[in-house]
Design a protein around this motif. Structure first.
Motif: not given
Lengths: 179, 250
Positions: B16-30, B52-64
């Motif tokens: 909880p509280g992680q962004t998509v970027m943080q979770a992706a990097l932590a899980a080994g996805h660049y 693209k999240v559910n079809g819409r573009t957004t920044a992964s570093c700010t996307m919860p």
């Protein structure tokens, strides 16, 4: 055997480092010569370019002669490749681009110590410098780019063999570099 | 057991509280990124990390991160946009890699390599940006600034000094030094400051150490940034937090 591809190369506002790197493909040059023959190039000293399949140009565009040569290549070559940092972004010569050309010439030929009684060269045989140095793609359409200062012989070999084989050239990690 | 979201078809767990970027990097996805840094609050300005999240573009570093999200990142549509962003950054500043001492350790350059950017294709602006060599130990070469604000964030959030700021709007936006004279020598910046470590490009340079690493031994010579960035990220399983990006390459 199918007809050999005709290749022309030249250096505009470059240092011939990319051509030296081209020679770094070493004995593979002999393999290449089974596939291509050279038109205008510093390798054979032919002065003007005829109809070619591939043109390879090193260096950016810094004077009037560069513009004429570039147009000659574009007119004659089916595929035009910009090779090296200078052809792609102007490189070292373009580091004068934020300065006024007149003040550059004045400083180099008139006010710099040791150049007393100097004058700005004006022989009619000297091509006139442009006010800015341009990457090739700002002057004519460029089909492919091989980055590097210079690109390694391996990068040039990979790129050309991909192209000659009819594949989209790819460099990949280790071969693509900007320095 | 933590919730997961889908990233390019793979299940990615998150806290909880992680962004998509943080979770992706932590899980080994660049996910490609430039202004994001694991130790700082996300800035969301470079847009390299667009997904693209559910079809819409957004920044992964700010996307919860949220359970059940369908995220696309490594697709040609987005990589083409990322390539264009890198090309525009190169055309906007004066990025002459052969004469830059950050070459080989530069994030912008490494992103260009990883995205197979062979040339900019744009008309270069060649802006006039004088350097600031006033400080005895530190050189500022504004020609290479990409406005990521990492030095601004490091100086204010970590060093508590506010040495750097961005001024101006749009194309005239630029990095400035917060001192009466506008010169770095009149600030209290120190070589040990966090702001000295974070520049992803060759703006903030320690004097007299340039080109000390041979070609072949620099940060991105051996491994592409897509592999290197995963090593730097805090991992889901360890104590996390070591940041090789912050280590002095010299």
């Amino acid at each position: 055997m199918s007809k050999k591809l005709r290749v022309a190369t030249t250096s505009l506002a470059g240092c011939f480092g990319c051509h030296m790197s081209f020679l770094d493909i070493d004995e593979r040059l002999l393999t290449l010569l089974d596939l291509v023959e050279f038109d205008r190039s510093p390798i054979n000293d032919i002065k003007h370019c005829g109809p070619c399949d591939i043109g390879i140009i090193e260096g950016g565009v810094c004077n009037a002669e560069n513009v004429h040569v570039l147009h000659e290549f574009r007119k004659n070559c089916k595929i035009l490749i910009a090779i090296g940092a200078c052809a792609i972004n102007g490189g070292l010569p373009a580091q004068r681009n934020h300065l006024d050309l007149g003040s550059c010439l004045t400083e180099v030929y008139l006010t710099e110590p040791g150049l007393a009684h100097g004058h700005i060269p004006n022989d009619p045989e000297l091509p006139l410098p442009l006010d800015k140095v341009h990457p090739l793609h700002e002057v004519v359409k460029i089909d492919y780019f091989i980055p590097g200062c210079p690109p390694s012989g391996d990068a040039i070999w990979k790129f050309l063999t991909d192209l000659i084989a009819g594949k989209t050239p790819e460099l990949g990690h280790g071969l693509i570099k900007y320095d | 057991m933590s919730d997961t979201f889908q990233l390019d078809g793979a299940a990615v767990p998150f806290e909880p509280g992680q962004t998509v970027m943080q979770a992706a990097l932590a899980a080994g996805h660049y996910i490609p990124h430039l202004c994001y840094h694991p130790e700082f609050k996300p800035h969301g300005s470079c847009k390299l990390c667009t997904i693209k999240v559910n079809g819409r573009t957004t920044a992964s570093c700010t996307m919860p991160a949220e359970a059940g999200l369908s995220v696309e990142s490594d697709i040609e549509e987005l990589n083409a946009l990322r390539r264009t962003l890198v090309q525009m950054l190169f055309a906007e500043g004066n990025h002459f890699c052969p004469s830059c001492e950050k070459s080989g350790n530069c994030v912008l350059q490494a992103l260009g390599y990883d995205l197979e950017v062979h040339a900019t294709g744009f008309r270069h602006l060649y802006p006039d940006r004088p350097i600031d060599a006033s400080h005895p130990d530190i050189l500022l070469d504004f020609n290479r600034c990409v406005l990521c604000e990492l030095c601004v964030r490091a100086s204010s959030e970590v060093d508590g000094k506010n040495v750097f700021a961005l001024a101006g709007r749009g194309i005239t936006k630029h990095l400035i030094v917060n001192s009466e004279s506008g010169l770095l020598k009149d600030t209290d910046i120190a070589l040990t400051d966090k702001a000295m470590e974070v520049c992803p490009v060759g703006v903030i340079l320690k004097k007299r150490v340039g080109f000390s690493q041979p070609i072949g031994e620099r940060r991105y010579d051996q491994r592409p940034i897509s592999a290197q960035a995963l090593d730097d990220a805090p991992r889901q399983t360890g104590t996390g937090g070591s940041c090789a990006a912050c280590e002095d390459p010299s």
